[in-house]
Each structure stands twice: as C-alpha cells, then as structure tokens.
Design an enzyme around this catalytic site. Structure first.
Site, PDB file in Angstrom:
ATOM      1  N   ASP A 154      23.510  16.554  -1.291  1.00  0.00           N
ATOM      2  CA  ASP A 154      22.237  16.042  -0.799  1.00  0.00           C
ATOM      3  C   ASP A 154      21.558  15.163  -1.854  1.00  0.00           C
ATOM      4  O   ASP A 154      21.190  15.636  -2.927  1.00  0.00           O
ATOM      5  CB  ASP A 154      21.336  17.230  -0.452  1.00  0.00           C
ATOM      6  N   ASP A 359      18.904   8.371   2.394  1.00  0.00           N
ATOM      7  CA  ASP A 359      19.040   9.823   2.290  1.00  0.00           C
ATOM      8  C   ASP A 359      20.352  10.278   2.913  1.00  0.00           C
ATOM      9  O   ASP A 359      20.640   9.965   4.068  1.00  0.00           O
ATOM     10  CB  ASP A 359      17.853  10.491   2.989  1.00  0.00           C
TER      11      ASP A 359
END
Length: 481
Positions: A154, A359
């Site tokens: 992430d 992201d």
C-alpha cells in the site's frame, strides 16, 4: 513519357501488392490471436480487443521479474495469489470498501474524522478506512529464522504491520501461521523513550503511541469503521530476497487486529513517511521503487526496489506534487484528459482545486464531477454501437457485450504535469462486473472541490516508478511484459 508511366505503374503495383501482403498477414495474425483470445488491435484513437480478454482466467500466468530486489505481486482475488480460495471478487463489496477508503483519504486533507470514536479500552477501537477490495499482495520474510508472510502492499499507508502471537486482544483468521516473535532471535520491542516511538503519529494518522511496561504501542485505524490494528512497535529482520535483508526494520507487531481483513497477514507500507519501508531502506535503495500491476487478476506483476529496477524501455516522468505539507500520500498533477484523441473541455481549475494523489490501495480513479461528466459523455458517444446496460453500484456507464465477440474502445489519455501523456491500457478503461456486463472504470468524487484519486485499475500494465529522492513518478507502458 510512356516508359516513365510504365515504371510508375509498376512501382505502384508493387507497393499495392506489398500492402496487400501486410494486410493479409495482419488478418492472419488477428485470426490466430482470436483463436487464443488475445488479439488486440491498436489504432491511433481506439483499441479493438476480444471481449473474452476481459474475463479472468482460472489459471495463473506468471510475468518476468527483474533483479534480486523484486517481489512477486499478485491480485488478492486472483489465481496467482497464495491465498486464493476460488471465490470471485464481490464488486459491490469492494466498491463500498473503495468508497470508505476515499472518504478517509479526503478526511486527512480536510481535518475531519470519518469514524465516530468508540468509548472503551484499548481493545475496543474503530476504523478509518478499509484495505480495499481490489488490492495486491506480496510475500516477505520476517524474523530469524525468517517466516514467510503475505502482506497487502500500500502506497497510501506508512506503517508495516503483521499479526503477532499471543494475540492479546484478538486476531482475525489468516492463511499462514501468525508470526510469533518469541521464536525469532532478532526481534526487539521499541522503548517508549525511543525517538522512533515519538515519530509514529505522522505515519498513523496522528494517533499518539501508547506505553505498556516501557514498550511503545502503536494504534492504526482504518476507515471502513471496522478495521484496525494495535500492538507493539518493534524491530525485526526483514527479508525481501536471499541477498536483500534489512536489519532493525521497524514494524507493528499486532496484538489486537480486527475488521475487514481476510487471510493476508498484514500490510506493507510504502507511503511518504519516516516509518515507511521506503524511508527505512533509503540507504540501500535510494528511496526508489517501482511496481507493475498486471492487466488481469490472473497474471502476476512485481514490486522492485532500487534505482536500477526500471524495466520499461521508456518511462515518462511527472513531478511529485505536495498536496499537503503533512501528507503521506504521493501527489501528481492532472492537466487534462482526452478520449479518442480529442481533449475534453475541462476547466484547468477543476484539477487544481484540491489536487490529485496516486494510490495503489484505491481501486477506481475518482474524478471531480465536472471532469467525470465530460469523460463519461465522450466515452458514451464513442460507444454508441454497443447496448447500454443497467448501472452497477457507482458505475453508471455499463454495457451488455454478451452478443459481441470483439469490442472497440476509445483510447483514454491522461495528461500529467511534465507534460506527459499516458494512454491507458484497455484493462484500465473497462471493468468486468459480471459475465454479461462491463462498465467504465471511473467514478465521480462528488464535488469539484474534492481531492482526486488516481486508482490502481488505471495503473494496470504500466511500470509505475517512484523516484522519491528525485521528486518524480514515472509511467512506462507494457511494464509487466
């Protein structure tokens, strides 16, 4: 004159014959591709591909990796995942998770809190954002001797954590054995007085660390109002490959973990913060990493560390923008969007109002309503020959391709500050919702003043290069091949 005309006629005839041979060869190759469900024909403004290529395969197709500092990257719900149990992705659920994550991200910039605090002890906490439904996994080694653990990777999270025995609070079910620090000779808790303990808030959403028996305790909450992890902030040996070992790596040893986590052992944090893996390995890798998210959930990609890790022949770079002084996210500047080679009429202020982040944990790119409306209108106009279907959750532009063998989609181009132009892969344009429905893989943020988020579906097939030290992010086409 006659001789000259004869030569010209002969030359023209030869050229025509040559062109016919090329066309025949191309047709033959396309028929061959069709038989293998893999033919993609690129035009200047559109791409034609088999409808069957939008369907995931039940078998895993491995891609090549580069160098020793490379981790195989797999889709959480794909057959390449070591956690795959045969269950197909629930798109309604992942869109809900995606929406919760986007709201949490935006709350970090507005200063609001998306979750109501719960009263109670340290073992009764609430979430801020979930791990997302269309996420990707890597397997790392932790401890001495090392234990292999499959973690969600992430770029929007700083803290790396995994569940730890004895699970003083609680642990959710994971496929691999839960990490037991008592079995590792290199594990050490971090003291409350350590500088690294006081640095935790910047990487955990402002949460102040706790202290139990002089040991630093972290608190990381997520935005689906269910997911959280708490435990000891510690150091351990992190192994990426037999030759890539990081000693004294700071991570969260989760003793109380609950919520929307399934089967994977924790999370690998690559955000912009001093506790992230990027910063902790700065001396070794120069604050540089790259990844390629495969175009299909049935293929593997990679996550590679180091400046020499770039595999794409040509990478175009855009500067990392500062969306917020305290932001852990990577900002990029969108300056325009084109559909089928035609720039959309979008006021420049639409993208500069709040900015954009890239992201890996957000699935669908979320655009300001003005930009999304223009994109949707142009896309629908280019797809008029296909039958529209009913909306699917937040997807409002869907098509029934059950009667089609091939589908032609317009090329969607994102222009970033640089300037650079990125033509999306077809896998970043259409998303398969069910066997008879595909949808435009974008969503509206809800307000033109909202932060835009460039999600992972639009990053598929590109090598995305994070040259953090150089202050830039690059995109290389066909990065997984």
């Amino acid at each position: 004159m006659t001789a000259r005309m004869t030569k010209m006629t002969t030359a023209a005839s030869s050229c025509a014959s040559f062109l016919i041979k090329i066309l025949l060869r191309a047709s033959f190759l396309c028929l061959l591709c069709l038989s293998e469900k893999a033919c993609v024909v690129h035009g200047a403004d559109e791409i034609t591909l088999p409808v069957s290529s939008l369907f995931p395969s039940p078998n895993c197709k491995a891609s090549t990796t580069n160098g020793s500092s490379t981790l195989k990257l797999v889709h959480k719900h794909g057959p390449c995942s070591p956690l795959f149990n045969g269950e197909l992705a629930n798109y309604t659920q992942f869109l809900l998770e995606d929406s919760a994550r986007a709201k949490w991200i935006r709350s970090q910039f507005s200063g609001t809190n998306t979750a109501n605090d719960l009263k109670g002890s340290a073992v009764s906490v609430q979430a801020k954002y979930g791990p997302g439904g269309e996420s990707y996994l890597v397997t790392i080694g932790l401890g001495t001797p090392k234990k292999d653990l499959t973690l969600l990777f992430d770029t929007g999270s700083a803290l790396t954590w995994t569940q730890c025995e004895p699970c003083i609070g609680s642990c959710y079910n994971q496929t691999e054995a839960i990490f037991d620090p008592s079995q590792s000779s290199s594990y050490a808790n971090t003291s409350c007085s350590s500088p690294s303990c006081s640095q935790l808030p910047s990487g955990t959403g402002g949460r102040q660390p706790g202290c139990i028996d002089s040991t630093c305790v972290y608190d990381q909450r997520y935005g689906d109002r269910e997911s959280f992890t708490m435990g000891f902030f510690a150091t351990e040996t992190l192994t990426l490959s037999p030759t890539d070992v990081i000693s004294g790596f700071q991570f969260g040893c989760g003793q109380n973990n609950q919520g929307n986590f399934k089967e994977f052992a924790g999370l690998l944090g690559l955000a912009r913060d001093r506790i992230s893996l990027v910063e902790q390995s700065a001396t070794k890798y120069g604050r540089s990493f790259s990844y390629c998210l495969p175009p299909s959930i049935s293929s593997t990609g990679y996550l590679t560390f180091g400046k020499g890790s770039v595999t794409s022949a040509s990478v175009s770079f855009t500067p990392i923008s500062m969306v917020s002084q305290s932001s852990i996210f990577y900002g990029i500047d969108i300056i325009g969007i084109s559909v089928g080679g035609k720039p959309l009429s979008i006021p420049s202020t639409v993208f500069s109002n709040a900015g954009t982040i890239i992201d890996s944990g957000t699935t669908i790119t979320q655009l300001p309503p003005t930009a999304y409306s223009a994109l949707r209108s142009a896309f629908r106009q280019a797809m008029t020959k296909y039958k529209m279907s009913t909306p699917a959750s937040s997807f409002d532009t869907c098509y029934d391709l059950s009667g089609s063998t091939m589908v032609t989609v317009p090329v969607i181009t994102f222009s970033f500050n640089g300037p650079i132009d990125i033509n999306l892969d077809p896998s970043g344009v259409l998303i398969l919702v069910d066997p008879s429905k595909v949808c435009l893989a974008f969503a509206s943020s809800g307000d033109d003043r909202d932060l835009s988020i460039y999600g992972n579906i639009q990053q598929r097939s590109f090598e995305v290069v994070y040259d953090v030290a150089g202050g830039r992010i690059g995109f290389g086409a066909q990065g997984c091949s």
